[in-house]
Scaffold this motif. Structure first.
Motif, PDB file in Angstrom:
ATOM      1  N   LEU A   1     -29.724 -25.444   8.847  1.00 61.39           N
ATOM      2  CA  LEU A   1     -29.242 -24.459   7.883  1.00 61.39           C
ATOM      3  C   LEU A   1     -27.734 -24.309   7.984  1.00 61.39           C
ATOM      4  O   LEU A   1     -27.129 -24.610   9.009  1.00 61.39           O
ATOM      5  N   ASN A   2     -27.138 -23.887   6.886  1.00 62.33           N
ATOM      6  CA  ASN A   2     -25.695 -23.624   6.834  1.00 62.33           C
ATOM      7  C   ASN A   2     -25.485 -22.120   6.706  1.00 62.33           C
ATOM      8  O   ASN A   2     -25.731 -21.544   5.644  1.00 62.33           O
ATOM      9  N   PRO A   3     -25.032 -21.474   7.764  1.00 62.99           N
ATOM     10  CA  PRO A   3     -24.870 -20.016   7.763  1.00 62.99           C
ATOM     11  C   PRO A   3     -23.455 -19.602   7.389  1.00 62.99           C
ATOM     12  O   PRO A   3     -22.619 -20.426   7.013  1.00 62.99           O
ATOM     13  N   ILE A   4     -23.195 -18.317   7.495  1.00 63.65           N
ATOM     14  CA  ILE A   4     -21.825 -17.800   7.511  1.00 63.65           C
ATOM     15  C   ILE A   4     -21.465 -17.607   8.979  1.00 63.65           C
ATOM     16  O   ILE A   4     -22.177 -16.928   9.717  1.00 63.65           O
ATOM     17  N   VAL A   5     -20.396 -18.224   9.410  1.00 67.76           N
ATOM     18  CA  VAL A   5     -19.907 -18.055  10.777  1.00 67.76           C
ATOM     19  C   VAL A   5     -18.688 -17.140  10.726  1.00 67.76           C
ATOM     20  O   VAL A   5     -17.877 -17.227   9.795  1.00 67.76           O
ATOM     21  N   TYR A   6     -18.573 -16.257  11.737  1.00 66.84           N
ATOM     22  CA  TYR A   6     -17.483 -15.285  11.687  1.00 66.84           C
ATOM     23  C   TYR A   6     -17.063 -14.847  13.076  1.00 66.84           C
ATOM     24  O   TYR A   6     -17.799 -15.038  14.067  1.00 66.84           O
ATOM     25  N   ARG A   7     -15.865 -14.294  13.165  1.00 68.16           N
ATOM     26  CA  ARG A   7     -15.346 -13.703  14.402  1.00 68.16           C
ATOM     27  C   ARG A   7     -15.735 -12.235  14.407  1.00 68.16           C
ATOM     28  O   ARG A   7     -15.284 -11.456  13.558  1.00 68.16           O
ATOM     29  N   THR A   8     -16.589 -11.851  15.357  1.00 67.72           N
ATOM     30  CA  THR A   8     -17.065 -10.469  15.399  1.00 67.72           C
ATOM     31  C   THR A   8     -15.956  -9.477  15.755  1.00 67.72           C
ATOM     32  O   THR A   8     -16.103  -8.277  15.515  1.00 67.72           O
ATOM     33  N   ASP A   9     -14.857  -9.974  16.323  1.00 68.53           N
ATOM     34  CA  ASP A   9     -13.736  -9.083  16.642  1.00 68.53           C
ATOM     35  C   ASP A   9     -12.833  -8.838  15.438  1.00 68.53           C
ATOM     36  O   ASP A   9     -11.947  -7.984  15.484  1.00 68.53           O
ATOM     37  N   LYS A  10     -13.054  -9.560  14.354  1.00 64.74           N
ATOM     38  CA  LYS A  10     -12.208  -9.419  13.182  1.00 64.74           C
ATOM     39  C   LYS A  10     -12.938  -8.824  11.976  1.00 64.74           C
ATOM     40  O   LYS A  10     -12.316  -8.461  10.991  1.00 64.74           O
ATOM     41  N   LEU A  11     -14.263  -8.766  12.034  1.00 67.04           N
ATOM     42  CA  LEU A  11     -15.056  -8.156  10.969  1.00 67.04           C
ATOM     43  C   LEU A  11     -15.781  -6.948  11.534  1.00 67.04           C
ATOM     44  O   LEU A  11     -16.255  -6.977  12.683  1.00 67.04           O
ATOM     45  N   ASP A  12     -15.907  -5.882  10.753  1.00 69.73           N
ATOM     46  CA  ASP A  12     -16.528  -4.666  11.262  1.00 69.73           C
ATOM     47  C   ASP A  12     -18.036  -4.625  11.025  1.00 69.73           C
ATOM     48  O   ASP A  12     -18.718  -3.692  11.465  1.00 69.73           O
TER      49      ASP A  12
ATOM     50  N   PHE B   1     -15.567 -13.058  -0.765  1.00 71.17           N
ATOM     51  CA  PHE B   1     -14.766 -12.726  -1.949  1.00 71.17           C
ATOM     52  C   PHE B   1     -14.035 -11.395  -1.769  1.00 71.17           C
ATOM     53  O   PHE B   1     -13.497 -10.851  -2.726  1.00 71.17           O
ATOM     54  N   ASP B   2     -14.002 -10.875  -0.544  1.00 72.50           N
ATOM     55  CA  ASP B   2     -13.469  -9.547  -0.252  1.00 72.50           C
ATOM     56  C   ASP B   2     -11.961  -9.615   0.030  1.00 72.50           C
ATOM     57  O   ASP B   2     -11.519 -10.283   0.976  1.00 72.50           O
ATOM     58  N   LYS B   3     -11.163  -8.911  -0.771  1.00 63.83           N
ATOM     59  CA  LYS B   3      -9.714  -8.908  -0.611  1.00 63.83           C
ATOM     60  C   LYS B   3      -9.279  -8.372   0.748  1.00 63.83           C
ATOM     61  O   LYS B   3      -8.172  -8.671   1.219  1.00 63.83           O
ATOM     62  N   LYS B   4     -10.158  -7.609   1.372  1.00 65.21           N
ATOM     63  CA  LYS B   4      -9.849  -7.041   2.684  1.00 65.21           C
ATOM     64  C   LYS B   4      -9.542  -8.130   3.700  1.00 65.21           C
ATOM     65  O   LYS B   4      -8.771  -7.913   4.643  1.00 65.21           O
ATOM     66  N   TYR B   5     -10.135  -9.304   3.509  1.00 61.12           N
ATOM     67  CA  TYR B   5      -9.970 -10.387   4.473  1.00 61.12           C
ATOM     68  C   TYR B   5      -9.128 -11.534   3.910  1.00 61.12           C
ATOM     69  O   TYR B   5      -9.273 -12.688   4.316  1.00 61.12           O
ATOM     70  N   ALA B   6      -8.255 -11.206   2.977  1.00 61.41           N
ATOM     71  CA  ALA B   6      -7.396 -12.219   2.348  1.00 61.41           C
ATOM     72  C   ALA B   6      -6.652 -13.038   3.397  1.00 61.41           C
ATOM     73  O   ALA B   6      -6.092 -12.491   4.351  1.00 61.41           O
TER      74      ALA B   6
ATOM     75  N   GLU C   1      -7.006 -18.237  12.752  1.00 64.76           N
ATOM     76  CA  GLU C   1      -6.526 -18.347  11.372  1.00 64.76           C
ATOM     77  C   GLU C   1      -7.630 -18.101  10.356  1.00 64.76           C
ATOM     78  O   GLU C   1      -7.368 -17.726   9.214  1.00 64.76           O
ATOM     79  N   VAL C   2      -8.871 -18.335  10.771  1.00 64.66           N
ATOM     80  CA  VAL C   2     -10.031 -18.047   9.927  1.00 64.66           C
ATOM     81  C   VAL C   2     -10.927 -17.071  10.669  1.00 64.66           C
ATOM     82  O   VAL C   2     -11.215 -17.247  11.858  1.00 64.66           O
ATOM     83  N   ALA C   3     -11.369 -16.032   9.969  1.00 62.40           N
ATOM     84  CA  ALA C   3     -12.248 -15.024  10.561  1.00 62.40           C
ATOM     85  C   ALA C   3     -13.674 -15.119  10.035  1.00 62.40           C
ATOM     86  O   ALA C   3     -14.608 -14.645  10.684  1.00 62.40           O
ATOM     87  N   CYS C   4     -13.834 -15.721   8.850  1.00 61.15           N
ATOM     88  CA  CYS C   4     -15.162 -15.764   8.235  1.00 61.15           C
ATOM     89  C   CYS C   4     -15.210 -16.957   7.278  1.00 61.15           C
ATOM     90  O   CYS C   4     -14.274 -17.177   6.503  1.00 61.15           O
TER      91      CYS C   4
ATOM     92  N   GLY D   1     -20.037 -14.845  15.664  1.00 60.69           N
ATOM     93  CA  GLY D   1     -21.309 -14.442  15.082  1.00 60.69           C
ATOM     94  C   GLY D   1     -21.775 -15.474  14.069  1.00 60.69           C
ATOM     95  O   GLY D   1     -20.983 -16.261  13.544  1.00 60.69           O
ATOM     96  N   MET D   2     -23.074 -15.465  13.790  1.00 58.36           N
ATOM     97  CA  MET D   2     -23.648 -16.381  12.815  1.00 58.36           C
ATOM     98  C   MET D   2     -24.612 -15.590  11.947  1.00 58.36           C
ATOM     99  O   MET D   2     -25.608 -15.069  12.436  1.00 58.36           O
ATOM    100  N   ALA D   3     -24.297 -15.471  10.660  1.00 64.32           N
ATOM    101  CA  ALA D   3     -25.100 -14.650   9.752  1.00 64.32           C
ATOM    102  C   ALA D   3     -25.928 -15.529   8.819  1.00 64.32           C
ATOM    103  O   ALA D   3     -25.472 -16.579   8.362  1.00 64.32           O
ATOM    104  N   LYS D   4     -27.141 -15.068   8.554  1.00 61.92           N
ATOM    105  CA  LYS D   4     -28.038 -15.749   7.619  1.00 61.92           C
ATOM    106  C   LYS D   4     -28.232 -14.808   6.430  1.00 61.92           C
ATOM    107  O   LYS D   4     -29.048 -13.890   6.479  1.00 61.92           O
ATOM    108  N   PRO D   5     -27.464 -15.002   5.376  1.00 54.62           N
ATOM    109  CA  PRO D   5     -27.459 -14.050   4.246  1.00 54.62           C
ATOM    110  C   PRO D   5     -28.847 -13.820   3.653  1.00 54.62           C
ATOM    111  O   PRO D   5     -29.621 -14.759   3.460  1.00 54.62           O
ATOM    112  N   LYS D   6     -29.143 -12.554   3.365  1.00 52.61           N
ATOM    113  CA  LYS D   6     -30.452 -12.206   2.798  1.00 52.61           C
ATOM    114  C   LYS D   6     -30.632 -12.778   1.396  1.00 52.61           C
ATOM    115  O   LYS D   6     -31.752 -12.984   0.937  1.00 52.61           O
ATOM    116  N   ALA D   7     -29.523 -13.045   0.713  1.00 56.00           N
ATOM    117  CA  ALA D   7     -29.622 -13.628  -0.628  1.00 56.00           C
ATOM    118  C   ALA D   7     -30.220 -15.018  -0.600  1.00 56.00           C
ATOM    119  O   ALA D   7     -30.731 -15.511  -1.608  1.00 56.00           O
ATOM    120  N   GLY D   8     -30.178 -15.657   0.578  1.00 54.80           N
ATOM    121  CA  GLY D   8     -30.744 -16.990   0.733  1.00 54.80           C
ATOM    122  C   GLY D   8     -29.896 -17.824   1.670  1.00 54.80           C
ATOM    123  O   GLY D   8     -28.674 -17.863   1.547  1.00 54.80           O
TER     124      GLY D   8
END
Length: 359
Positions: free
Chosen positions: A143-154, A163-168, A235-238, A256-263
């Motif tokens: 599977l291809n998840p969303i990978v992210y830095r848990t120290d940079k996302l709340d 698509f969130d401008k907060k993490y531009a 340089e990349v958080a998500c 962190g590794m997220a498996k979006p509920k949308a699929g």
């Protein structure tokens, strides 16, 4: 068979040639082939994964890493990849290669380990033409998840986070039309069962979202090694990703590794041969795909890459925890996956993607 085995120990075991089930030596006709070029992903074809095959057969496997499936298809179609002997189409994109006459028809009797494949892969029609001839063999999935830095996302991200401008400036998307446009479709409200068959209006909405997203991105990544480095340097958080950065960095960084509920995007890579591959090389290629479906490759990629092959050959030797790591503890997990399918109008998708990147 413990996943705590170190890479050094594993490589020593492999180099000694003691991995169970390695196929017998090929005949003199095959041994005359000194080198085979395998076009594959950098996560599938580490040199250590193919070392036992090289040692046993005397045929060197030269690795040519892919940047995208679209680029692979284009290279084959234009003839610019004439040196490739073995290639890596996706399960759901194989029809494009078959329809274009780019693949060699396969004789499955020359791949005895295919009998150990899980039924869902063994019986799939997606690698066959209308006459029932087989042109590709599924060998690896996940599977291809969303990978992210848990120290940079709340909070745990979903597709809208991309698509969130907060993490531009801290976001990344894969440079691949099929998955990226589908993700935009999901964010736009298209249902998961229709996202790969979007109509013109839905595609237009997805395009708008992607154009809005572009300034927010640090990059459209092409190789997973590059993305892993961007996570490591902060340089990349998500990012929409493969799982590799999570596995490579989690011991050093808060990952962190997220498996979006949308699929969750499922994937399956296939082995295939170019249509014009000479017979002497084809015989070696048959031995190689049989190796990919055997215990040596399955053990190596499970321990190092945390990926599962399409074969059940080592499943019963793993603990439940080890099976869960590579998603084979419950095979029903695949029912929750979104299997990306290149639609008949995929040329329209590619046009949209090029326009987004040029915007």
């Amino acid at each position: 068979m413990a996943f705590t085995m170190t890479r050094r120990n594993l490589l020593a075991t492999m180099a000694a040639g003691t991995a169970a089930g390695l196929m017998g030596r090929v005949g003199s006709a095959q041994a005359a082939v000194s080198e085979m070029v395998w076009a594959t992903w950098d996560s599938n074809g580490h040199p250590e994964y193919v070392a036992p095959f090289q040692k046993e057969t005397g045929t060197a496997i030269k690795l040519s890493y892919l940047s995208s499936e679209d680029a692979q298809f284009a290279a084959l179609k234009t003839g610019s990849a004439a040196d490739w002997d073995m290639i890596n189409p996706s399960l759901n994109g194989s029809w494009r290669y078959i329809k274009a006459g780019l693949l060699k028809k396969l004789d499955m009797s020359k791949v005895p380990n295919s009998a150990k494949m899980y039924d869902v892969f063994k019986t799939t029609k997606k690698v066959q033409n209308e006459g029932g001839d087989t042109f590709a063999i599924p060998y690896l999935w996940g599977l291809n998840p969303i990978v992210y830095r848990t120290d940079k996302l709340d909070k745990e991200p979903d597709y809208t986070t991309l698509f969130d401008k907060k993490y531009a400036g801290q976001l990344a998307m894969r440079d691949y039309a099929l998955e990226s446009i589908a993700i935009a479709g999901l964010v736009a409200g298209v249902s998961r069962d229709k996202v790969f068959t979007m109509d013109a209006k839905e595609l237009a909405e997805a395009k708008k979202l992607l154009i809005t997203q572009k300034p927010l991105l640090r990059t459209y990544w092409q190789t997973i090694g590059d993305l892993t480095n961007l996570f490591a340097t902060g340089e990349v958080a998500c990012a929409f990703s493969w799982r590799v950065p999570y596995d490579e960095l989690r011991a050093k960084l808060p990952m962190g590794m997220a498996k979006p509920k949308a699929g969750v995007m499922g994937w399956c890579d296939c082995f295939a041969m170019p249509a014009n591959l000479p017979e002497d090389k084809a015989e070696v290629a048959y031995k190689f795909v049989d190796y990919l479906l055997g215990p040596t490759y399955a053990s190596a990629i499970a321990k190092i890459g945390n990926y599962a092959t399409t074969s059940s050959v080592i499943r019963d030797q793993l603990s439940k925890e080890e099976q869960a790591t590579i998603f084979i503890d419950d095979m029903d997990v695949m029912k929750s996956f979104m299997w990306p399918v290149a639609p008949d109008n995929y040329s329209d998708w590619l046009k949209i993607w090029n326009e987004v990147k040029a915007s």
